[in-house]
Write a protein that holds these residues in place. Structure first.
Motif, PDB file in Angstrom:
ATOM      1  N   LEU A 145       0.798  -1.222   0.000  1.00  0.00           N
ATOM      2  CA  LEU A 145       0.000   0.000   0.000  1.00  0.00           C
ATOM      3  C   LEU A 145       0.834   1.278   0.000  1.00  0.00           C
ATOM      4  N   GLU A 146       2.036   1.227   0.559  1.00  0.00           N
ATOM      5  CA  GLU A 146       2.851   2.431   0.652  1.00  0.00           C
ATOM      6  C   GLU A 146       3.769   2.610  -0.549  1.00  0.00           C
ATOM      7  N   GLU A 147       3.683   1.716  -1.519  1.00  0.00           N
ATOM      8  CA  GLU A 147       4.536   1.788  -2.698  1.00  0.00           C
ATOM      9  C   GLU A 147       3.702   2.117  -3.941  1.00  0.00           C
ATOM     10  N   ASP A 148       4.382   2.514  -5.009  1.00  0.00           N
ATOM     11  CA  ASP A 148       3.704   2.649  -6.300  1.00  0.00           C
ATOM     12  C   ASP A 148       3.324   1.261  -6.787  1.00  0.00           C
ATOM     13  N   PHE A 149       2.078   1.092  -7.207  1.00  0.00           N
ATOM     14  CA  PHE A 149       1.684  -0.209  -7.721  1.00  0.00           C
ATOM     15  C   PHE A 149       0.592  -0.059  -8.774  1.00  0.00           C
ATOM     16  N   THR A 150       0.365  -1.162  -9.486  1.00  0.00           N
ATOM     17  CA  THR A 150      -0.665  -1.223 -10.512  1.00  0.00           C
ATOM     18  C   THR A 150      -1.635  -2.330 -10.137  1.00  0.00           C
ATOM     19  N   ALA A 151      -2.925  -2.059 -10.245  1.00  0.00           N
ATOM     20  CA  ALA A 151      -3.948  -3.053  -9.920  1.00  0.00           C
ATOM     21  C   ALA A 151      -4.704  -3.424 -11.189  1.00  0.00           C
ATOM     22  N   PHE A 152      -5.046  -4.721 -11.295  1.00  0.00           N
ATOM     23  CA  PHE A 152      -5.689  -5.230 -12.502  1.00  0.00           C
ATOM     24  C   PHE A 152      -7.088  -5.736 -12.198  1.00  0.00           C
ATOM     25  N   ALA A 153      -7.981  -5.560 -13.178  1.00  0.00           N
ATOM     26  CA  ALA A 153      -9.362  -6.007 -13.028  1.00  0.00           C
ATOM     27  C   ALA A 153      -9.471  -7.501 -13.276  1.00  0.00           C
ATOM     28  N   ALA A 154     -10.499  -8.093 -12.722  1.00  0.00           N
ATOM     29  CA  ALA A 154     -10.804  -9.499 -12.974  1.00  0.00           C
ATOM     30  C   ALA A 154     -11.869  -9.563 -14.076  1.00  0.00           C
ATOM     31  N   PRO A 155     -11.862 -10.639 -14.884  1.00  0.00           N
ATOM     32  CA  PRO A 155     -10.905 -11.754 -14.852  1.00  0.00           C
ATOM     33  C   PRO A 155      -9.629 -11.398 -15.594  1.00  0.00           C
ATOM     34  N   LEU A 156      -8.551 -12.083 -15.227  1.00  0.00           N
ATOM     35  CA  LEU A 156      -7.245 -11.832 -15.818  1.00  0.00           C
ATOM     36  C   LEU A 156      -7.082 -12.732 -17.042  1.00  0.00           C
ATOM     37  N   VAL A 157      -7.812 -12.392 -18.096  1.00  0.00           N
ATOM     38  CA  VAL A 157      -7.837 -13.243 -19.289  1.00  0.00           C
ATOM     39  C   VAL A 157      -6.801 -12.765 -20.295  1.00  0.00           C
ATOM     40  N   PRO A 158      -6.355 -13.630 -21.211  1.00  0.00           N
ATOM     41  CA  PRO A 158      -5.378 -13.216 -22.227  1.00  0.00           C
ATOM     42  C   PRO A 158      -5.889 -12.037 -23.054  1.00  0.00           C
ATOM     43  N   GLY A 159      -4.972 -11.139 -23.385  1.00  0.00           N
ATOM     44  CA  GLY A 159      -5.315  -9.941 -24.141  1.00  0.00           C
ATOM     45  C   GLY A 159      -5.027  -8.696 -23.325  1.00  0.00           C
ATOM     46  N   GLU A 160      -5.528  -7.556 -23.802  1.00  0.00           N
ATOM     47  CA  GLU A 160      -5.284  -6.307 -23.088  1.00  0.00           C
ATOM     48  C   GLU A 160      -6.063  -6.278 -21.792  1.00  0.00           C
ATOM     49  N   LEU A 161      -5.422  -5.798 -20.735  1.00  0.00           N
ATOM     50  CA  LEU A 161      -6.004  -5.808 -19.399  1.00  0.00           C
ATOM     51  C   LEU A 161      -6.480  -4.416 -18.992  1.00  0.00           C
ATOM     52  N   ARG A 162      -7.562  -4.419 -18.236  1.00  0.00           N
ATOM     53  CA  ARG A 162      -8.009  -3.166 -17.625  1.00  0.00           C
ATOM     54  C   ARG A 162      -7.264  -3.008 -16.308  1.00  0.00           C
ATOM     55  N   TYR A 163      -6.703  -1.821 -16.101  1.00  0.00           N
ATOM     56  CA  TYR A 163      -5.878  -1.625 -14.907  1.00  0.00           C
ATOM     57  C   TYR A 163      -6.060  -0.213 -14.368  1.00  0.00           C
ATOM     58  N   SER A 198      -9.003  -2.651   0.678  1.00  0.00           N
ATOM     59  CA  SER A 198     -10.426  -2.733   0.350  1.00  0.00           C
ATOM     60  C   SER A 198     -10.809  -1.665  -0.665  1.00  0.00           C
ATOM     61  N   GLU A 199     -10.157  -0.510  -0.577  1.00  0.00           N
ATOM     62  CA  GLU A 199     -10.398   0.554  -1.554  1.00  0.00           C
ATOM     63  C   GLU A 199     -10.076   0.079  -2.962  1.00  0.00           C
ATOM     64  N   VAL A 200      -9.004  -0.688  -3.092  1.00  0.00           N
ATOM     65  CA  VAL A 200      -8.566  -1.175  -4.393  1.00  0.00           C
ATOM     66  C   VAL A 200      -9.445  -2.313  -4.873  1.00  0.00           C
ATOM     67  N   VAL A 201      -9.669  -3.292  -3.994  1.00  0.00           N
ATOM     68  CA  VAL A 201     -10.411  -4.497  -4.377  1.00  0.00           C
ATOM     69  C   VAL A 201     -11.869  -4.180  -4.679  1.00  0.00           C
ATOM     70  N   THR A 202     -12.491  -3.364  -3.854  1.00  0.00           N
ATOM     71  CA  THR A 202     -13.902  -3.047  -4.079  1.00  0.00           C
ATOM     72  C   THR A 202     -14.098  -2.189  -5.319  1.00  0.00           C
ATOM     73  N   ALA A 203     -13.028  -1.550  -5.785  1.00  0.00           N
ATOM     74  CA  ALA A 203     -13.110  -0.796  -7.042  1.00  0.00           C
ATOM     75  C   ALA A 203     -13.054  -1.720  -8.251  1.00  0.00           C
ATOM     76  N   GLY A 204     -12.887  -3.018  -7.988  1.00  0.00           N
ATOM     77  CA  GLY A 204     -12.884  -3.997  -9.081  1.00  0.00           C
ATOM     78  C   GLY A 204     -11.515  -4.385  -9.572  1.00  0.00           C
ATOM     79  N   PHE A 205     -10.478  -4.173  -8.739  1.00  0.00           N
ATOM     80  CA  PHE A 205      -9.108  -4.478  -9.136  1.00  0.00           C
ATOM     81  C   PHE A 205      -8.450  -5.386  -8.084  1.00  0.00           C
ATOM     82  N   PRO A 206      -8.742  -6.685  -8.110  1.00  0.00           N
ATOM     83  CA  PRO A 206      -8.270  -7.586  -7.063  1.00  0.00           C
ATOM     84  C   PRO A 206      -6.843  -8.094  -7.244  1.00  0.00           C
ATOM     85  N   PHE A 207      -6.217  -7.810  -8.379  1.00  0.00           N
ATOM     86  CA  PHE A 207      -4.845  -8.265  -8.603  1.00  0.00           C
ATOM     87  C   PHE A 207      -3.919  -7.054  -8.594  1.00  0.00           C
TER      88      PHE A 207
END
Length: 287
Positions: free
Chosen positions: A218-236, A247-256
């Protein structure tokens, strides 16, 4: 040796308030007039975009911008106006050996021309614009050690071999938070990805990344990805500076999630259509 022309707002309130200042319009009118005149006298039909910085999503009018893109003089002047106003996107505009344009601070723009062009321009005047000449050359790009690997057939073949598990590919086509695209690689989509990535982009592949959301990230720069993590371009979604809670990240739809500091397995630069690598990117960890 080239000659540098620095155009800046004459009034302190314009330098401080930029586009919010009442006299901004007068300054921009003079800036645009002189810049178009400089381009014409430099005998330049287009300017190339370089060192693109995208800190906000590109507006529709600039959605086509890429490093290496050649833009018409009027479009180049539009870009300069947005840069000096503090809105961006930011870049350098140039024609090698003839003209180089880059933004400065407080509404200023720096223009490097040939000595003959400086003589031809003569005295420049303007109510809200200040003009200053000096002998100078553009500073080189701040890159200490370049990525020299090429995104050629060998790169894509090696990527295909690691694609059975979870492999991510980051295409960084510009500096800044919004200057990249993410893909999940699969054996069947490598050929398509090779067609999708843009010339001069930096590619980074990451095999078997740990994408579990962990409190220490949480204290670092990071990128979060939307589910599902399917092949192709990802929403992030990029989180520069981290986030307050998972919870702020996950509930926004980015669990990875993936820390930005995670090293890649391979790095390479996409060549131009003629096969020549012109994109300049610093090797990770170098400074």
């Amino acid at each position: 040796m080239s000659i540098e022309l620095i155009i800046s707002p004459r009034g302190e309130n314009v330098r401080a308030q930029l586009a919010d200042a009442p006299a901004w319009s007068a300054y921009v009118t003079e800036l645009r007039r002189v810049l178009l005149m400089v381009i014409e006298k430099s005998d330049v039909a287009f300017l190339e975009v370089g060192e693109l910085l995208v800190s906000e999503p590109l507006p529709a009018r600039f959605s086509h911008l890429r490093n290496g893109l050649e833009v018409r003089p009027v479009d180049a002047v539009d870009l300069v106006e947005e840069m000096v106003a503090g809105r961006g996107p930011y870049c350098r505009l140039f024609m090698p050996g003839r003209l180089h344009v880059e933004p400065g601070w407080d509404g200023a723009v720096h223009i490097y021309v040939r000595p003959s062009v400086a003589v031809d321009l003569g005295e420049l005047g303007g109510g809200e614009a200040s003009f200053r000449w000096r002998d100078a050359t553009p500073e080189p790009a701040d890159v200490s050690k370049l990525v020299d690997a090429v995104a050629d057939e060998g790169f894509w073949s090696a990527l295909r071999e690691t694609a059975e598990g979870v492999t991510l590919l980051c295409e960084r086509w510009a500096h800044g938070v919004y200057g990249c695209r993410w893909f999940r690689v699969a054996p069947g989509n490598v050929t398509e990805l090779a067609r999708l990535v843009r010339p001069r982009s930096l590619l980074r592949s990451i095999s078997a990344p740990d994408l579990r959301p962990k409190p220490e990230i949480l204290e670092e720069d990071f990128t979060a990805f939307a589910a599902p993590l399917v092949p192709g371009e990802l929403r992030y979604k990029a989180y520069p500076g981290g986030a307050d809670s998972l919870s702020e990240v996950v509930t926004a739809g980015f669990p990875f999630v993936l820390a930005d500091e995670v090293s890649g397995n391979r790095y390479a630069v996409v060549p131009d259509l003629d096969g020549v690598v012109r994109g300049q990117w610093e090797k990770p960890g170098e400074s």
